[in-house]
Scaffold this motif. Structure first.
Motif, PDB file in Angstrom:
ATOM      1  N   VAL A 256       0.323  -2.471 -13.796  1.00 43.37           N
ATOM      2  CA  VAL A 256       1.355  -2.152 -14.787  1.00 43.37           C
ATOM      3  C   VAL A 256       1.805  -0.715 -14.545  1.00 43.37           C
ATOM      4  O   VAL A 256       0.981   0.198 -14.505  1.00 43.37           O
ATOM      5  CB  VAL A 256       0.812  -2.290 -16.232  1.00 43.37           C
ATOM      6  CG1 VAL A 256       1.915  -1.969 -17.238  1.00 43.37           C
ATOM      7  CG2 VAL A 256       0.268  -3.688 -16.470  1.00 43.37           C
ATOM      8  N   VAL A 257       3.105  -0.506 -14.357  1.00 47.29           N
ATOM      9  CA  VAL A 257       3.647   0.841 -14.168  1.00 47.29           C
ATOM     10  C   VAL A 257       4.449   1.199 -15.420  1.00 47.29           C
ATOM     11  O   VAL A 257       5.503   0.620 -15.678  1.00 47.29           O
ATOM     12  CB  VAL A 257       4.559   0.919 -12.915  1.00 47.29           C
ATOM     13  CG1 VAL A 257       5.038   2.351 -12.693  1.00 47.29           C
ATOM     14  CG2 VAL A 257       3.818   0.417 -11.685  1.00 47.29           C
ATOM     15  N   ASP A 258       3.912   2.142 -16.219  1.00 45.25           N
ATOM     16  CA  ASP A 258       4.601   2.544 -17.444  1.00 45.25           C
ATOM     17  C   ASP A 258       5.571   3.679 -17.131  1.00 45.25           C
ATOM     18  O   ASP A 258       5.277   4.539 -16.305  1.00 45.25           O
ATOM     19  CB  ASP A 258       3.573   2.994 -18.486  1.00 45.25           C
ATOM     20  CG  ASP A 258       4.173   3.049 -19.886  1.00 45.25           C
ATOM     21  OD1 ASP A 258       5.283   2.518 -20.080  1.00 45.25           O
ATOM     22  OD2 ASP A 258       3.543   3.623 -20.785  1.00 45.25           O
ATOM     23  N   GLU A 259       6.704   3.689 -17.812  1.00 48.19           N
ATOM     24  CA  GLU A 259       7.749   4.702 -17.603  1.00 48.19           C
ATOM     25  C   GLU A 259       8.109   4.775 -16.113  1.00 48.19           C
ATOM     26  O   GLU A 259       8.022   5.823 -15.475  1.00 48.19           O
ATOM     27  CB  GLU A 259       7.304   6.071 -18.136  1.00 48.19           C
ATOM     28  CG  GLU A 259       6.861   6.061 -19.590  1.00 48.19           C
ATOM     29  CD  GLU A 259       7.962   5.674 -20.569  1.00 48.19           C
ATOM     30  OE1 GLU A 259       9.132   5.566 -20.145  1.00 48.19           O
ATOM     31  OE2 GLU A 259       7.669   5.467 -21.746  1.00 48.19           O
ATOM     32  N   GLU A 260       8.531   3.633 -15.592  1.00 43.74           N
ATOM     33  CA  GLU A 260       8.798   3.483 -14.157  1.00 43.74           C
ATOM     34  C   GLU A 260       9.776   4.518 -13.621  1.00 43.74           C
ATOM     35  O   GLU A 260       9.699   4.940 -12.466  1.00 43.74           O
ATOM     36  CB  GLU A 260       9.323   2.055 -13.944  1.00 43.74           C
ATOM     37  CG  GLU A 260       9.712   1.700 -12.534  1.00 43.74           C
ATOM     38  CD  GLU A 260      11.205   1.736 -12.293  1.00 43.74           C
ATOM     39  OE1 GLU A 260      11.610   1.463 -11.161  1.00 43.74           O
ATOM     40  OE2 GLU A 260      11.965   2.063 -13.218  1.00 43.74           O
ATOM     41  N   GLN A 261      10.695   4.987 -14.482  1.00 45.56           N
ATOM     42  CA  GLN A 261      11.728   5.931 -14.017  1.00 45.56           C
ATOM     43  C   GLN A 261      11.149   7.286 -13.630  1.00 45.56           C
ATOM     44  O   GLN A 261      11.820   8.099 -13.003  1.00 45.56           O
ATOM     45  CB  GLN A 261      12.818   6.110 -15.087  1.00 45.56           C
ATOM     46  CG  GLN A 261      12.483   7.011 -16.256  1.00 45.56           C
ATOM     47  CD  GLN A 261      11.617   6.342 -17.323  1.00 45.56           C
ATOM     48  OE1 GLN A 261      11.285   5.175 -17.201  1.00 45.56           O
ATOM     49  NE2 GLN A 261      11.231   7.076 -18.326  1.00 45.56           N
ATOM     50  N   ARG A 262       9.872   7.552 -13.998  1.00 43.93           N
ATOM     51  CA  ARG A 262       9.265   8.847 -13.678  1.00 43.93           C
ATOM     52  C   ARG A 262       8.597   8.890 -12.306  1.00 43.93           C
ATOM     53  O   ARG A 262       8.065   9.919 -11.905  1.00 43.93           O
ATOM     54  CB  ARG A 262       8.220   9.195 -14.750  1.00 43.93           C
ATOM     55  CG  ARG A 262       8.793   9.509 -16.115  1.00 43.93           C
ATOM     56  CD  ARG A 262       9.589  10.802 -16.134  1.00 43.93           C
ATOM     57  NE  ARG A 262       8.825  11.948 -15.673  1.00 43.93           N
ATOM     58  CZ  ARG A 262       8.007  12.665 -16.440  1.00 43.93           C
ATOM     59  NH1 ARG A 262       7.868  12.359 -17.713  1.00 43.93           N
ATOM     60  NH2 ARG A 262       7.344  13.687 -15.947  1.00 43.93           N
ATOM     61  N   PHE A 263       8.596   7.773 -11.577  1.00 44.73           N
ATOM     62  CA  PHE A 263       7.934   7.728 -10.277  1.00 44.73           C
ATOM     63  C   PHE A 263       8.964   7.668  -9.157  1.00 44.73           C
ATOM     64  O   PHE A 263       9.991   7.010  -9.274  1.00 44.73           O
ATOM     65  CB  PHE A 263       6.999   6.510 -10.189  1.00 44.73           C
ATOM     66  CG  PHE A 263       5.838   6.586 -11.135  1.00 44.73           C
ATOM     67  CD1 PHE A 263       4.682   7.259 -10.778  1.00 44.73           C
ATOM     68  CD2 PHE A 263       5.903   6.023 -12.389  1.00 44.73           C
ATOM     69  CE1 PHE A 263       3.622   7.349 -11.659  1.00 44.73           C
ATOM     70  CE2 PHE A 263       4.851   6.102 -13.286  1.00 44.73           C
ATOM     71  CZ  PHE A 263       3.695   6.772 -12.915  1.00 44.73           C
ATOM     72  N   GLY A 264       8.662   8.354  -8.069  1.00 41.85           N
ATOM     73  CA  GLY A 264       9.556   8.367  -6.913  1.00 41.85           C
ATOM     74  C   GLY A 264       9.328   7.165  -6.023  1.00 41.85           C
ATOM     75  O   GLY A 264       8.379   6.405  -6.204  1.00 41.85           O
ATOM     76  N   VAL A 265      10.206   6.986  -5.040  1.00 40.87           N
ATOM     77  CA  VAL A 265      10.100   5.842  -4.127  1.00 40.87           C
ATOM     78  C   VAL A 265       8.798   5.878  -3.339  1.00 40.87           C
ATOM     79  O   VAL A 265       8.159   4.850  -3.128  1.00 40.87           O
ATOM     80  CB  VAL A 265      11.324   5.805  -3.177  1.00 40.87           C
ATOM     81  CG1 VAL A 265      11.118   4.789  -2.068  1.00 40.87           C
ATOM     82  CG2 VAL A 265      12.576   5.451  -3.961  1.00 40.87           C
ATOM     83  N   LYS A 266       8.354   7.072  -2.925  1.00 43.85           N
ATOM     84  CA  LYS A 266       7.095   7.170  -2.158  1.00 43.85           C
ATOM     85  C   LYS A 266       5.911   6.662  -2.979  1.00 43.85           C
ATOM     86  O   LYS A 266       5.030   5.972  -2.480  1.00 43.85           O
ATOM     87  CB  LYS A 266       6.851   8.615  -1.717  1.00 43.85           C
ATOM     88  CG  LYS A 266       7.706   9.026  -0.537  1.00 43.85           C
ATOM     89  CD  LYS A 266       7.343  10.409  -0.042  1.00 43.85           C
ATOM     90  CE  LYS A 266       8.211  10.803   1.154  1.00 43.85           C
ATOM     91  NZ  LYS A 266       7.934  12.178   1.605  1.00 43.85           N
TER      92      LYS A 266
END
Length: 515
Positions: free
Chosen positions: A101-111
């Motif tokens: 589960v990735v919460d607040e997905e917009q805070r993570f970069g493509v890498k």
């Protein structure tokens, strides 16, 4: 995709529980240490009484304890792990990971996201966000990724009143005084650690009788934990903080947020920050401040306008769409998560992109070649008594306009009746036009135009139409269907001045006779 406070964490809890009960491990990745700790406490509380081992990985956890957790993940003695980017480091290996589960997905970069994919090829992945980044949103819209929307707000939830204004001490004093008088607490956001003492001094001068705390990322884990714990339990009236509070912090007693230098934040950041308040049944207020006598850039002004325009419940997805239009869809195959769409608008951009891809592949776009021109004299509409919300009306019109096959027709018809009840005659007449469009496509009709009680039907390829069927239709019509020697690719129907329902039945009946 669910709005701020709509229950994304509840879905994560239940998904993790299902994974663990199926003998798998689950991991929850969150962008900040504070959010990780909050999730950890929530999971511990909800899983109490179940044989589930939950662990946390962040800088709040000692190196010795981290080593134990990593070992527990490798031998499956840990069922659920909740962590920051620490989860993505090479030493973390799972014995049998089933759900990520990735919460607040917009805070993570493509890498980071590529590293997430490496964890395990067969792992199920659930990403949670109120405002998906442009690239993710585009990938969902073109069906590369699946997206579900949570659209029901919590009971008694009210919209957050949003004010965009110049920095002004009187406004700040009035806003904080109002909140304190009704027994609430206040977030004051200043996103510069080196100058955070300036608003702290200002507020201490304006409110010498209030207890004020300062929180930022340079504090140790223990210091931050104590400050947040005391603030949550009402020991402080005001928390001056950097954007460390942006994601997931849930304190129902805080119903006013003041954001200093709001012009420097992105759209999704502003939306997330505003969502830190308004988590109870009380009216909430957000003040977005920009420097006095300071000229805003065009993009900053546009961002602030979008936020102030979208204050209704459930507007996170609309804001994400606006962000997509402003910044572009990015590079699907590369690392860039945004890119210019310029002024053509998102739907036109996608259409042009798809057409160009098909052209480069050497494919002929049959739909584009056979595009139908339909012009009927009618007055069909959607009554306000049937669908009251303008946005729902627009969505329904859009669904009807997208019908191209009998299957589409059945799906849309059933969907409308299931959602809104038995269909009124006015709307049923509009759907009849969709049926006519389907028949026209089957017969290769280029245009169907009605004028002064007469419909002119032009065929794209006359050779595909049976001459015997045309002649039989003319004979049996009693003079209502006829040809014109000057226009050999056309047939004509006398529609007269009948209503739309009767007209639709008449045209459908005549066209069906040619199939």
């Amino acid at each position: 995709c669910g709005d701020v406070g709509y229950g994304k964490t509840e879905i994560a809890l239940r998904a993790a529980f299902k994974a663990v009960m199926s003998g798998k491990q689950a991991a929850l990745l969150a962008p900040t240490t504070i959010l990780v700790e909050q999730h950890f406490e929530t999971f511990e509380e909800r899983f109490e009484g179940f044989p589930v081992k939950i662990a946390m990985l962040s800088r709040f956890v000692s190196a010795r304890e981290q080593k134990k957790v990593v070992q527990g993940l490798a031998d499956h003695s840990v069922d659920i792990v909740i962590g920051t980017h620490r989860l993505l480091q090479k030493d973390v290996a799972f014995k049998d990971l089933g759900l990520l589960v990735v919460d607040e997905e917009q805070r993570f970069g493509v890498k980071h996201k590529e590293r997430i994919k490496e964890l395990k090829a067969t792992v199920d992945c659930l990403t949670l966000t109120a405002t998906p980044i442009p690239r993710t949103l585009y990938m969902s819209l073109v069906k590369i990724r699946d997206m579900s929307q949570l659209s029901t707000p919590p009971q008694n939830r009210l919209p957050i009143e949003t004010f965009v204004t110049e920095f002004n001490e009187d406004i700040i004093k009035k806003a904080i005084s109002h909140e304190i008088e009704r027994g609430g607490q206040v977030f004051f956001l200043h996103n510069r650690i080196e100058s955070i003492h300036i608003p702290a001094s200002l507020l201490s001068r304006l409110f010498p009788h209030l207890r004020i705390a300062v929180a930022h990322g340079k504090l140790t884990g223990d210091e931050l934990e104590v400050i947040m714990h005391d603030f949550i339990h009402g020991n402080y009236h005001i928390l001056i903080s950097t954007a460390i509070i942006e994601n997931g912090i849930d304190i129902p007693n805080v119903n006013t947020i003041i954001i200093d230098r709001a012009d420097l934040f992105g759209i999704s950041q502003l939306y997330q920050l505003r969502g830190r308040v308004g988590r109870s049944d009380l009216p909430a207020f957000a003040y977005l401040l920009y420097p006095e006598s300071h000229a805003l850039t065009e993009k900053a002004a546009k961002r602030l306008k979008i936020i102030s325009d979208h204050t209704e419940l459930g507007s996170g997805f609309k804001i994400a769409m606006k962000d997509l239009e402003m910044r572009g869809a990015g590079n699907i195959l590369g690392a860039q998560q945004h890119g210019d769409i310029l002024a053509v608008g998102f739907e036109m951009y996608v259409k042009l992109l798809n057409e160009k891809v098909r052209e480069l592949e050497g494919k002929v776009d049959e739909d584009r070649m056979d595009e139908l021109y339909l012009e009927l004299e009618y007055s069909g509409f959607m009554p306000d008594s049937y669908i009251t919300e303008p946005l729902e009306k627009m969505e329904t019109y859009k669904q009807i306009a997208s019908i191209t096959t009998p299957e589409d027709f059945d799906r849309v018809y059933t969907g409308i009746e299931d959602r809104f009840g038995p269909m009124p005659e006015e709307l049923s007449s509009i759907l009849s036009i969709a049926e006519i469009r389907i028949l026209c496509k089957k017969l290769g009709i280029k245009s169907l135009r009605e004028k002064q009680g007469q419909a002119r039907i032009e065929f794209l390829r006359v050779s595909q139409i049976s001459a015997d069927k045309v002649m039989r239709l003319i004979r049996e019509s009693g003079g209502k269907v006829f040809l014109n020697s000057h226009e050999p690719a056309c047939i004509f129907l006398k529609t007269g001045s009948i209503g739309l329902k009767e007209k639709s039945v008449f045209i459908k009946e005549k066209l069906s006779g040619l199939l």
